[in-house]
Design a protein around this motif. Structure first.
Motif, PDB file in Angstrom:
ATOM      1  N   GLN A   3     -65.688  -4.258  30.738  1.00 52.32           N
ATOM      2  CA  GLN A   3     -66.599  -3.189  30.337  1.00 52.32           C
ATOM      3  C   GLN A   3     -65.924  -2.126  29.468  1.00 52.32           C
ATOM      4  O   GLN A   3     -64.733  -1.852  29.598  1.00 52.32           O
ATOM      5  CB  GLN A   3     -67.162  -2.474  31.570  1.00 52.32           C
ATOM      6  N   SER A  34     -58.107   1.360  34.937  1.00 55.11           N
ATOM      7  CA  SER A  34     -58.813   1.386  33.657  1.00 55.11           C
ATOM      8  C   SER A  34     -57.988   2.233  32.690  1.00 55.11           C
ATOM      9  O   SER A  34     -56.934   2.747  33.053  1.00 55.11           O
ATOM     10  CB  SER A  34     -60.224   1.953  33.822  1.00 55.11           C
ATOM     11  N   TYR A  59     -63.844   7.198  25.916  1.00 59.39           N
ATOM     12  CA  TYR A  59     -64.132   5.797  26.229  1.00 59.39           C
ATOM     13  C   TYR A  59     -63.135   5.253  27.245  1.00 59.39           C
ATOM     14  O   TYR A  59     -61.937   5.544  27.165  1.00 59.39           O
ATOM     15  CB  TYR A  59     -64.113   4.949  24.950  1.00 59.39           C
ATOM     16  N   THR A  96     -72.660   2.771  30.102  1.00 63.58           N
ATOM     17  CA  THR A  96     -71.965   1.512  29.840  1.00 63.58           C
ATOM     18  C   THR A  96     -72.373   0.986  28.476  1.00 63.58           C
ATOM     19  O   THR A  96     -73.564   0.853  28.179  1.00 63.58           O
ATOM     20  CB  THR A  96     -72.303   0.465  30.915  1.00 63.58           C
ATOM     21  N   LYS A  97     -71.390   0.690  27.606  1.00 63.82           N
ATOM     22  CA  LYS A  97     -71.665   0.184  26.262  1.00 63.82           C
ATOM     23  C   LYS A  97     -72.033  -1.297  26.319  1.00 63.82           C
ATOM     24  O   LYS A  97     -71.679  -2.009  27.251  1.00 63.82           O
ATOM     25  CB  LYS A  97     -70.436   0.378  25.361  1.00 63.82           C
ATOM     26  N   ILE A 147     -72.041   9.464  32.079  1.00 62.12           N
ATOM     27  CA  ILE A 147     -71.337   8.226  31.753  1.00 62.12           C
ATOM     28  C   ILE A 147     -72.350   7.123  31.500  1.00 62.12           C
ATOM     29  O   ILE A 147     -73.300   6.952  32.270  1.00 62.12           O
ATOM     30  CB  ILE A 147     -70.384   7.813  32.891  1.00 62.12           C
ATOM     31  N   LEU A 182     -66.868   1.899  28.912  1.00 63.13           N
ATOM     32  CA  LEU A 182     -67.716   3.007  29.343  1.00 63.13           C
ATOM     33  C   LEU A 182     -67.539   4.188  28.391  1.00 63.13           C
ATOM     34  O   LEU A 182     -66.455   4.396  27.843  1.00 63.13           O
ATOM     35  CB  LEU A 182     -67.361   3.459  30.762  1.00 63.13           C
ATOM     36  N   GLU A 183     -68.604   4.970  28.220  1.00 65.10           N
ATOM     37  CA  GLU A 183     -68.590   6.152  27.352  1.00 65.10           C
ATOM     38  C   GLU A 183     -68.898   7.385  28.193  1.00 65.10           C
ATOM     39  O   GLU A 183     -69.924   7.434  28.882  1.00 65.10           O
ATOM     40  CB  GLU A 183     -69.638   5.988  26.255  1.00 65.10           C
ATOM     41  N   TYR A 184     -68.004   8.393  28.145  1.00 60.66           N
ATOM     42  CA  TYR A 184     -68.170   9.630  28.921  1.00 60.66           C
ATOM     43  C   TYR A 184     -68.384  10.810  27.981  1.00 60.66           C
ATOM     44  O   TYR A 184     -67.598  11.039  27.066  1.00 60.66           O
ATOM     45  CB  TYR A 184     -66.934   9.880  29.787  1.00 60.66           C
ATOM     46  N   LEU A 203     -67.392   8.643  38.899  1.00 62.47           N
ATOM     47  CA  LEU A 203     -67.575   7.366  38.225  1.00 62.47           C
ATOM     48  C   LEU A 203     -68.681   6.559  38.903  1.00 62.47           C
ATOM     49  O   LEU A 203     -68.991   6.784  40.077  1.00 62.47           O
ATOM     50  CB  LEU A 203     -66.262   6.578  38.252  1.00 62.47           C
TER      51      LEU A 203
END
Length: 267
Positions: free
Chosen positions: A19, A247, A6, A32-33, A30, A21-23, A240
């Motif tokens: 934001q 980040s 994350y 976006t939550k 990837i 993000l989950e990878y 990305l």
């Protein structure tokens, strides 16, 4: 469910992001939550604690340029973000974090004091069980900020990647031994100097992944892989969704699917 990494906040163009993000390293994807941080911020640090199954997010800078003293926790299974009682004094951004399981502590490295423009060489130890912070005797090699950081179980060390030392970008990898409170330099170096990356160790593949950052005259979309056993760095094919720096990232050891639970009770 498969384990994920994350990323929290960051600076997208000139805007501070809230934001998450989950990878997924296995799928190399990837997303976006829907959940977000309490406010837009960049320059945070993050680390996962298996004892609480939460990710902790430290400090940062807000849209007004104020260094934040916040300690937040994020639960990937419930999608909730909470503010802890502990705070970092003075507020700082661009610090880095790594969890050490043998010590059951999160270690915070360096940072930048926004109110006076000072780089920091301090190492702090955060205890999630007691929600408390203490300073260690060892420091980073020079006052610096904007490093990537993460723990490798194979070597039992926390690794620090590149960074900004008093205005000069770095290309080095430094290892910190939390048990003995010592540090050492590694041989691997990045292809170019850089700062402001996010980093996390993924035990699906036993590698670190280092995301984005500032490289000379530009922001990066890079995802770079570091192998601690081989002491080597390579660039992955995935990028990305937009170039970004400052980040933070942490790997979730247990990410459950919607129909799974750690402990289920019926009324």
């Amino acid at each position: 469910g498969r384990k994920k990494t994350y990323l929290f906040g960051g600076k997208i163009g000139g805007t501070q992001s809230n934001q998450i993000l989950e990878y997924d390293a296995v799928a190399d994807a990837i997303v976006t939550k829907t959940e977000t941080l309490p406010s837009g911020r960049s320059g945070t640090a993050a680390a996962y604690d298996p004892g609480t199954n939460k990710i902790y997010i430290f400090g940062g800078v807000d849209t007004g340029g104020l260094g934040l003293a916040d300690v937040l926790d994020y639960d990937p299974n419930t999608g909730t973000v909470n503010t802890k009682a502990a705070s970092i004094s003075p507020g700082r951004s661009l610090l880095s974090a790594g969890y050490h399981p043998g010590q059951a502590r999160i270690y915070l490295f360096g940072g930048f004091q926004n109110f006076n423009g000072t780089f920091i060489n301090q190492i702090l130890e955060y205890n999630p069980a007691t929600d408390s912070l203490v300073a260690k005797s060892t420091t980073v090699p020079s006052p610096r900020a904007s490093m990537g950081a993460g723990y490798d179980p194979g070597t039992n060390l926390i690794y620090l990647f590149a960074g900004n030392s008093n205005g000069s970008f770095l290309d080095e990898v430094v290892a910190y031994d939390a048990v003995n409170d010592t540090r050492s330099a590694r041989s691997a170096v990045f292809a170019s100097t850089r700062a402001g990356m996010a980093a996390a160790f993924d035990d699906n593949v036993d590698r670190f992944f280092i995301f984005g950052g500032s490289v000379p005259a530009a922001l990066s979309t890079d995802v770079v892989e570091y192998d601690p056993a081989a002491d080597s760095l390579i660039t992955r094919a995935v990028v990305l969704p937009s170039s970004r720096s400052f980040s933070s990232a942490a790997f979730d050891e247990i990410t459950l699917a919607d129909n799974q639970c750690l402990e289920c009770h019926s009324p």
